[in-house]
Design a protein around this motif. Structure first.
Motif, PDB file in Angstrom:
ATOM      1  N   ALA A   1       0.838  -1.204   0.000  1.00  0.00           N
ATOM      2  CA  ALA A   1       0.000   0.000   0.000  1.00  0.00           C
ATOM      3  C   ALA A   1       0.871   1.252   0.000  1.00  0.00           C
ATOM      4  O   ALA A   1       1.944   1.276   0.581  1.00  0.00           O
ATOM      5  CB  ALA A   1      -0.929   0.002   1.215  1.00  0.00           C
ATOM      6  N   ASN A   2       0.355   2.276  -0.672  1.00  0.00           N
ATOM      7  CA  ASN A   2       1.084   3.545  -0.737  1.00  0.00           C
ATOM      8  C   ASN A   2       0.087   4.692  -0.797  1.00  0.00           C
ATOM      9  O   ASN A   2      -0.317   5.091  -1.880  1.00  0.00           O
ATOM     10  CB  ASN A   2       1.994   3.565  -1.963  1.00  0.00           C
ATOM     11  N   PRO A   3      -0.335   5.174   0.373  1.00  0.00           N
ATOM     12  CA  PRO A   3       0.083   4.821   1.728  1.00  0.00           C
ATOM     13  C   PRO A   3      -0.897   3.874   2.423  1.00  0.00           C
ATOM     14  O   PRO A   3      -1.991   3.634   1.958  1.00  0.00           O
ATOM     15  CB  PRO A   3       0.060   6.177   2.426  1.00  0.00           C
ATOM     16  N   PHE A   4      -0.460   3.373   3.566  1.00  0.00           N
ATOM     17  CA  PHE A   4      -1.297   2.651   4.520  1.00  0.00           C
ATOM     18  C   PHE A   4      -1.273   3.548   5.750  1.00  0.00           C
ATOM     19  O   PHE A   4      -0.285   3.604   6.470  1.00  0.00           O
ATOM     20  CB  PHE A   4      -0.702   1.290   4.804  1.00  0.00           C
ATOM     21  N   LEU A   5      -2.346   4.310   5.936  1.00  0.00           N
ATOM     22  CA  LEU A   5      -2.379   5.346   6.969  1.00  0.00           C
ATOM     23  C   LEU A   5      -3.097   4.884   8.228  1.00  0.00           C
ATOM     24  O   LEU A   5      -4.107   4.189   8.160  1.00  0.00           O
ATOM     25  CB  LEU A   5      -3.081   6.596   6.426  1.00  0.00           C
ATOM     26  N   ILE A   6      -2.565   5.347   9.334  1.00  0.00           N
ATOM     27  CA  ILE A   6      -3.171   5.167  10.658  1.00  0.00           C
ATOM     28  C   ILE A   6      -3.559   6.545  11.149  1.00  0.00           C
ATOM     29  O   ILE A   6      -2.795   7.509  11.002  1.00  0.00           O
ATOM     30  CB  ILE A   6      -2.149   4.549  11.650  1.00  0.00           C
ATOM     31  N   ILE A   7      -4.752   6.639  11.745  1.00  0.00           N
ATOM     32  CA  ILE A   7      -5.134   7.882  12.404  1.00  0.00           C
ATOM     33  C   ILE A   7      -5.349   7.563  13.879  1.00  0.00           C
ATOM     34  O   ILE A   7      -6.023   6.584  14.233  1.00  0.00           O
ATOM     35  CB  ILE A   7      -6.366   8.546  11.749  1.00  0.00           C
ATOM     36  N   GLU A   8      -4.698   8.362  14.712  1.00  0.00           N
ATOM     37  CA  GLU A   8      -4.790   8.180  16.167  1.00  0.00           C
ATOM     38  C   GLU A   8      -5.528   9.359  16.778  1.00  0.00           C
ATOM     39  O   GLU A   8      -5.383  10.498  16.331  1.00  0.00           O
ATOM     40  CB  GLU A   8      -3.390   8.100  16.782  1.00  0.00           C
TER      41      GLU A   8
ATOM     42  N   VAL B   1     -11.550   2.674   7.496  1.00  0.00           N
ATOM     43  CA  VAL B   1     -12.322   2.232   8.655  1.00  0.00           C
ATOM     44  C   VAL B   1     -12.049   3.189   9.814  1.00  0.00           C
ATOM     45  O   VAL B   1     -10.899   3.494  10.102  1.00  0.00           O
ATOM     46  CB  VAL B   1     -11.934   0.794   9.070  1.00  0.00           C
ATOM     47  N   ILE B   2     -13.114   3.640  10.430  1.00  0.00           N
ATOM     48  CA  ILE B   2     -13.011   4.452  11.645  1.00  0.00           C
ATOM     49  C   ILE B   2     -13.723   3.690  12.756  1.00  0.00           C
ATOM     50  O   ILE B   2     -14.857   3.221  12.576  1.00  0.00           O
ATOM     51  CB  ILE B   2     -13.667   5.845  11.458  1.00  0.00           C
ATOM     52  N   ALA B   3     -13.055   3.555  13.891  1.00  0.00           N
ATOM     53  CA  ALA B   3     -13.649   2.857  15.036  1.00  0.00           C
ATOM     54  C   ALA B   3     -14.952   3.547  15.438  1.00  0.00           C
ATOM     55  O   ALA B   3     -15.059   4.775  15.413  1.00  0.00           O
ATOM     56  CB  ALA B   3     -12.675   2.842  16.204  1.00  0.00           C
ATOM     57  N   GLU B   4     -15.934   2.748  15.807  1.00  0.00           N
ATOM     58  CA  GLU B   4     -17.253   3.288  16.140  1.00  0.00           C
ATOM     59  C   GLU B   4     -17.180   4.406  17.178  1.00  0.00           C
ATOM     60  O   GLU B   4     -17.851   5.421  17.057  1.00  0.00           O
ATOM     61  CB  GLU B   4     -18.166   2.159  16.627  1.00  0.00           C
ATOM     62  N   LYS B   5     -16.340   4.246  18.158  1.00  0.00           N
ATOM     63  CA  LYS B   5     -16.240   5.244  19.232  1.00  0.00           C
ATOM     64  C   LYS B   5     -15.731   6.599  18.740  1.00  0.00           C
ATOM     65  O   LYS B   5     -15.954   7.621  19.380  1.00  0.00           O
ATOM     66  CB  LYS B   5     -15.372   4.667  20.350  1.00  0.00           C
ATOM     67  N   PHE B   6     -15.070   6.616  17.571  1.00  0.00           N
ATOM     68  CA  PHE B   6     -14.503   7.852  17.041  1.00  0.00           C
ATOM     69  C   PHE B   6     -15.268   8.407  15.841  1.00  0.00           C
ATOM     70  O   PHE B   6     -14.865   9.417  15.256  1.00  0.00           O
ATOM     71  CB  PHE B   6     -13.034   7.643  16.664  1.00  0.00           C
ATOM     72  N   ARG B   7     -16.359   7.766  15.461  1.00  0.00           N
ATOM     73  CA  ARG B   7     -17.130   8.250  14.316  1.00  0.00           C
ATOM     74  C   ARG B   7     -17.793   9.575  14.642  1.00  0.00           C
ATOM     75  O   ARG B   7     -18.113   9.854  15.786  1.00  0.00           O
ATOM     76  CB  ARG B   7     -18.162   7.212  13.888  1.00  0.00           C
ATOM     77  N   GLY B   8     -17.981  10.385  13.604  1.00  0.00           N
ATOM     78  CA  GLY B   8     -18.605  11.693  13.779  1.00  0.00           C
ATOM     79  C   GLY B   8     -17.622  12.789  14.152  1.00  0.00           C
ATOM     80  O   GLY B   8     -18.026  13.914  14.410  1.00  0.00           O
ATOM     81  N   ARG B   9     -16.339  12.484  14.165  1.00  0.00           N
ATOM     82  CA  ARG B   9     -15.308  13.473  14.535  1.00  0.00           C
ATOM     83  C   ARG B   9     -14.497  13.946  13.326  1.00  0.00           C
ATOM     84  O   ARG B   9     -13.446  14.544  13.495  1.00  0.00           O
ATOM     85  CB  ARG B   9     -14.361  12.878  15.568  1.00  0.00           C
TER      86      ARG B   9
END
Length: 158
Positions: free
Chosen positions: A40-47, A87-95
């Motif tokens: 992948a280019n890129p394979f991104l993580i969001i924290e 994919v966004i974790a359910e707890k962080f959706r809407g942000r």
């Protein structure tokens, strides 16, 4: 919020988040996620709040990748970033984390298009609306998995 490239150390958490999002994304195993780290280019993580809040896997044209959706874009477009999954974790959706990932990709892309697919069957109306709001347009529909799934193939021009 922090966006960074994924590492193999992230994969257990990414895999758990991915599996929690099935059927809106395809189930994967660890070896398939390792493929994405390598290709992948890129394979991104969001924290967010010190936690892995989501990820985005982007593939370029020319890979040996067995996906009817990827093949559609490869056969119809010269230059693109193919968002295999976001994919966004359910707890962080809407942000607005999904929007932040797409903005990051658009800012750093060397391509003319960002492409993706969104499930129509099983329906994923939230994702479809999200992608329309940020400017994607549907260019085709396609059935996959022997008709079990139907997707909207979408393009965002940069």
């Amino acid at each position: 919020m922090k966006i960074r490239n994924a590492t193999k150390e992230d994969l257990p958490a990414v895999l758990a988040l991915n599996e929690a999002s099935v059927p809106h994304v395809t189930s994967e195993d660890l070896s398939e996620m390792e493929y994405y780290v390598d290709k992948a280019n890129p394979f991104l993580i969001i924290e967010e709040e010190g936690e892995l809040a989501g990820f985005m896997i982007v593939l370029q044209k020319g890979l040996d990748y067995e996906s009817l959706n990827y093949a559609f874009f490869s056969n119809n477009y010269d230059d693109f970033d193919y968002v295999d999954r976001i994919v966004i974790a359910e707890k962080f959706r809407g942000r607005k984390l999904g929007t932040a990932l797409y903005q990051y990709l658009a800012k750093n892309s060397e391509q003319k298009l960002i492409t993706c697919e969104v499930n129509l069957k099983p329906p994923n109306p939230n994702s479809l609306e999200f992608h329309k709001v940020i400017g994607f347009r549907k260019v085709a529909e396609q059935k996959t998995e022997g008709g079990k799934k139907k997707v909207a193939l979408m393009v965002l021009e940069l």
